[in-house]
Design a protein around this motif. Structure first.
Motif, PDB file in Angstrom:
ATOM      1  N   LEU A   8      20.607  -6.479 -24.792  1.00 43.81           N
ATOM      2  CA  LEU A   8      20.052  -5.485 -24.115  1.00 43.81           C
ATOM      3  C   LEU A   8      18.684  -4.844 -24.901  1.00 43.81           C
ATOM      4  O   LEU A   8      19.272  -4.754 -26.330  1.00 43.81           O
ATOM      5  CB  LEU A   8      21.097  -4.430 -23.712  1.00 43.81           C
ATOM      6  N   LYS A   9      17.645  -4.524 -24.510  1.00 42.38           N
ATOM      7  CA  LYS A   9      16.653  -4.220 -25.192  1.00 42.38           C
ATOM      8  C   LYS A   9      16.847  -2.502 -25.369  1.00 42.38           C
ATOM      9  O   LYS A   9      17.729  -1.998 -24.598  1.00 42.38           O
ATOM     10  CB  LYS A   9      15.222  -4.343 -24.515  1.00 42.38           C
ATOM     11  N   SER A  10      16.304  -1.919 -26.430  1.00 40.10           N
ATOM     12  CA  SER A  10      16.038  -0.459 -26.572  1.00 40.10           C
ATOM     13  C   SER A  10      15.904   0.232 -25.561  1.00 40.10           C
ATOM     14  O   SER A  10      14.802   0.063 -24.838  1.00 40.10           O
ATOM     15  CB  SER A  10      15.507  -0.410 -27.975  1.00 40.10           C
ATOM     16  N   GLY A  11      16.584   1.229 -25.230  1.00 37.68           N
ATOM     17  CA  GLY A  11      16.467   2.049 -24.115  1.00 37.68           C
ATOM     18  C   GLY A  11      16.999   1.521 -22.877  1.00 37.68           C
ATOM     19  O   GLY A  11      16.779   2.485 -21.633  1.00 37.68           O
ATOM     20  N   ALA A  12      17.382   0.365 -22.685  1.00 37.68           N
ATOM     21  CA  ALA A  12      18.027  -0.005 -21.140  1.00 37.68           C
ATOM     22  C   ALA A  12      19.206   0.681 -21.021  1.00 37.68           C
ATOM     23  O   ALA A  12      20.078   0.784 -22.099  1.00 37.68           O
ATOM     24  CB  ALA A  12      17.887  -1.525 -21.228  1.00 37.68           C
ATOM     25  N   SER A  13      19.550   0.602 -19.914  1.00 36.07           N
ATOM     26  CA  SER A  13      21.111   1.237 -19.523  1.00 36.07           C
ATOM     27  C   SER A  13      22.136   0.208 -19.384  1.00 36.07           C
ATOM     28  O   SER A  13      21.775  -1.009 -19.376  1.00 36.07           O
ATOM     29  CB  SER A  13      20.834   1.959 -18.308  1.00 36.07           C
ATOM     30  N   PRO A  14      23.107   0.709 -19.688  1.00 36.33           N
ATOM     31  CA  PRO A  14      24.561  -0.400 -19.501  1.00 36.33           C
ATOM     32  C   PRO A  14      24.542  -1.265 -18.232  1.00 36.33           C
ATOM     33  O   PRO A  14      24.850  -2.226 -18.029  1.00 36.33           O
ATOM     34  CB  PRO A  14      25.487   0.647 -19.590  1.00 36.33           C
ATOM     35  N   GLU A  15      23.995  -0.409 -17.233  1.00 36.48           N
ATOM     36  CA  GLU A  15      23.959  -1.050 -15.827  1.00 36.48           C
ATOM     37  C   GLU A  15      23.090  -2.244 -15.887  1.00 36.48           C
ATOM     38  O   GLU A  15      23.358  -3.334 -15.101  1.00 36.48           O
ATOM     39  CB  GLU A  15      23.345  -0.120 -14.817  1.00 36.48           C
ATOM     40  N   GLU A  16      22.090  -2.148 -16.549  1.00 36.97           N
ATOM     41  CA  GLU A  16      21.038  -3.596 -16.849  1.00 36.97           C
ATOM     42  C   GLU A  16      21.923  -4.755 -17.217  1.00 36.97           C
ATOM     43  O   GLU A  16      21.622  -5.767 -17.218  1.00 36.97           O
ATOM     44  CB  GLU A  16      19.997  -3.053 -17.722  1.00 36.97           C
ATOM     45  N   LEU A  17      22.727  -4.433 -18.373  1.00 39.78           N
ATOM     46  CA  LEU A  17      23.558  -5.394 -18.951  1.00 39.78           C
ATOM     47  C   LEU A  17      24.498  -6.133 -17.938  1.00 39.78           C
ATOM     48  O   LEU A  17      24.830  -7.262 -17.830  1.00 39.78           O
ATOM     49  CB  LEU A  17      24.415  -4.939 -20.057  1.00 39.78           C
ATOM     50  N   GLU A  18      25.130  -5.271 -17.104  1.00 41.57           N
ATOM     51  CA  GLU A  18      25.938  -5.847 -15.988  1.00 41.57           C
ATOM     52  C   GLU A  18      25.336  -6.664 -15.014  1.00 41.57           C
ATOM     53  O   GLU A  18      25.713  -7.551 -14.569  1.00 41.57           O
ATOM     54  CB  GLU A  18      26.782  -4.609 -15.306  1.00 41.57           C
ATOM     55  N   ALA A  19      24.137  -6.170 -14.659  1.00 41.45           N
ATOM     56  CA  ALA A  19      23.243  -6.803 -13.781  1.00 41.45           C
ATOM     57  C   ALA A  19      22.877  -8.243 -14.337  1.00 41.45           C
ATOM     58  O   ALA A  19      22.782  -9.354 -13.583  1.00 41.45           O
ATOM     59  CB  ALA A  19      21.905  -5.938 -13.651  1.00 41.45           C
ATOM     60  N   ALA A  20      22.782  -8.311 -15.573  1.00 39.48           N
ATOM     61  CA  ALA A  20      22.341  -9.747 -16.408  1.00 39.48           C
ATOM     62  C   ALA A  20      23.592 -10.338 -16.282  1.00 39.48           C
ATOM     63  O   ALA A  20      23.513 -11.818 -15.825  1.00 39.48           O
ATOM     64  CB  ALA A  20      21.918  -9.442 -17.656  1.00 39.48           C
ATOM     65  N   LYS A  21      24.658 -10.014 -16.364  1.00 41.83           N
ATOM     66  CA  LYS A  21      26.035 -10.601 -16.311  1.00 41.83           C
ATOM     67  C   LYS A  21      26.070 -11.376 -14.837  1.00 41.83           C
ATOM     68  O   LYS A  21      26.498 -12.423 -14.714  1.00 41.83           O
ATOM     69  CB  LYS A  21      27.103  -9.936 -16.668  1.00 41.83           C
ATOM     70  N   LYS A  22      25.976 -10.382 -13.990  1.00 45.48           N
ATOM     71  CA  LYS A  22      25.857 -10.814 -12.579  1.00 45.48           C
ATOM     72  C   LYS A  22      25.010 -11.964 -12.131  1.00 45.48           C
ATOM     73  O   LYS A  22      25.409 -12.909 -11.423  1.00 45.48           O
ATOM     74  CB  LYS A  22      25.713  -9.634 -11.727  1.00 45.48           C
ATOM     75  N   LYS A  23      23.937 -11.743 -12.845  1.00 44.70           N
ATOM     76  CA  LYS A  23      22.699 -12.802 -12.485  1.00 44.70           C
ATOM     77  C   LYS A  23      23.253 -14.221 -13.005  1.00 44.70           C
ATOM     78  O   LYS A  23      22.916 -15.269 -12.605  1.00 44.70           O
ATOM     79  CB  LYS A  23      21.611 -12.491 -13.328  1.00 44.70           C
ATOM     80  N   VAL A  24      23.936 -14.126 -14.219  1.00 44.57           N
ATOM     81  CA  VAL A  24      24.679 -15.419 -14.886  1.00 44.57           C
ATOM     82  C   VAL A  24      25.420 -15.961 -14.120  1.00 44.57           C
ATOM     83  O   VAL A  24      25.462 -17.336 -13.587  1.00 44.57           O
ATOM     84  CB  VAL A  24      25.026 -15.183 -16.289  1.00 44.57           C
ATOM     85  N   THR A  25      26.276 -15.249 -13.577  1.00 43.96           N
ATOM     86  CA  THR A  25      27.630 -15.712 -12.896  1.00 43.96           C
ATOM     87  C   THR A  25      27.097 -16.142 -11.329  1.00 43.96           C
ATOM     88  O   THR A  25      27.665 -17.300 -10.744  1.00 43.96           O
ATOM     89  CB  THR A  25      28.614 -14.810 -12.902  1.00 43.96           C
ATOM     90  N   ASP A  26      25.951 -15.495 -10.925  1.00 43.23           N
ATOM     91  CA  ASP A  26      25.565 -15.727  -9.493  1.00 43.23           C
ATOM     92  C   ASP A  26      24.705 -17.269  -9.712  1.00 43.23           C
ATOM     93  O   ASP A  26      24.464 -17.817  -8.766  1.00 43.23           O
ATOM     94  CB  ASP A  26      24.702 -14.748  -8.919  1.00 43.23           C
ATOM     95  N   SER A  27      24.130 -17.429 -10.820  1.00 49.39           N
ATOM     96  CA  SER A  27      23.462 -18.658 -11.050  1.00 49.39           C
ATOM     97  C   SER A  27      24.452 -20.133 -11.463  1.00 49.39           C
ATOM     98  O   SER A  27      23.884 -20.902 -11.609  1.00 49.39           O
ATOM     99  CB  SER A  27      22.551 -18.440 -11.982  1.00 49.39           C
ATOM    100  N   GLY A  28      25.783 -19.812 -11.270  1.00 45.47           N
ATOM    101  CA  GLY A  28      26.599 -20.892 -11.604  1.00 45.47           C
ATOM    102  C   GLY A  28      27.096 -20.947 -13.051  1.00 45.47           C
ATOM    103  O   GLY A  28      27.605 -22.060 -13.512  1.00 45.47           O
ATOM    104  N   GLY A  29      26.787 -19.887 -13.849  1.00 45.68           N
ATOM    105  CA  GLY A  29      26.970 -19.900 -15.342  1.00 45.68           C
ATOM    106  C   GLY A  29      28.215 -19.062 -15.558  1.00 45.68           C
ATOM    107  O   GLY A  29      28.889 -18.565 -14.521  1.00 45.68           O
ATOM    108  N   LYS A  30      28.833 -19.213 -16.902  1.00 52.19           N
ATOM    109  CA  LYS A  30      30.016 -18.083 -17.356  1.00 52.19           C
ATOM    110  C   LYS A  30      29.650 -17.641 -18.670  1.00 52.19           C
ATOM    111  O   LYS A  30      29.121 -18.300 -19.551  1.00 52.19           O
ATOM    112  CB  LYS A  30      30.903 -19.192 -17.285  1.00 52.19           C
TER     113      LYS A  30
END
Length: 70
Positions: A8-30
């Protein structure tokens, strides 16, 4: 699948990290490791899906690799 470190970049919210995790799993990653000291994780996901995360202004994406000290 290749592994990538996503932080997560400085100043980004924890929700942004959760959104990135979801993007990974939605793309077939783990998620293979979540960091304790910094907000981020290591994930394995298809190389062709990396671009979708790299365009996210709230995270940094780097290929995972071995780190050596001298």
């Amino acid at each position: 699948m290749p592994a990538y470190n996503v932080t997560l970049k400085s100043g980004a919210s924890p929700e942004e990290l959760e959104a990135a995790k979801k993007k990974v799993t939605d793309s077939g990653g783990k998620i293979v490791n979540e960091f304790k000291l910094i907000k981020g994780f290591t994930a394995e996901f298809p190389k062709d899906a990396v671009h979708s995360l790299e365009t996210n202004d709230h995270v940094t994406v780097e290929a995972d690799g071995e780190v050596k000290t001298q």
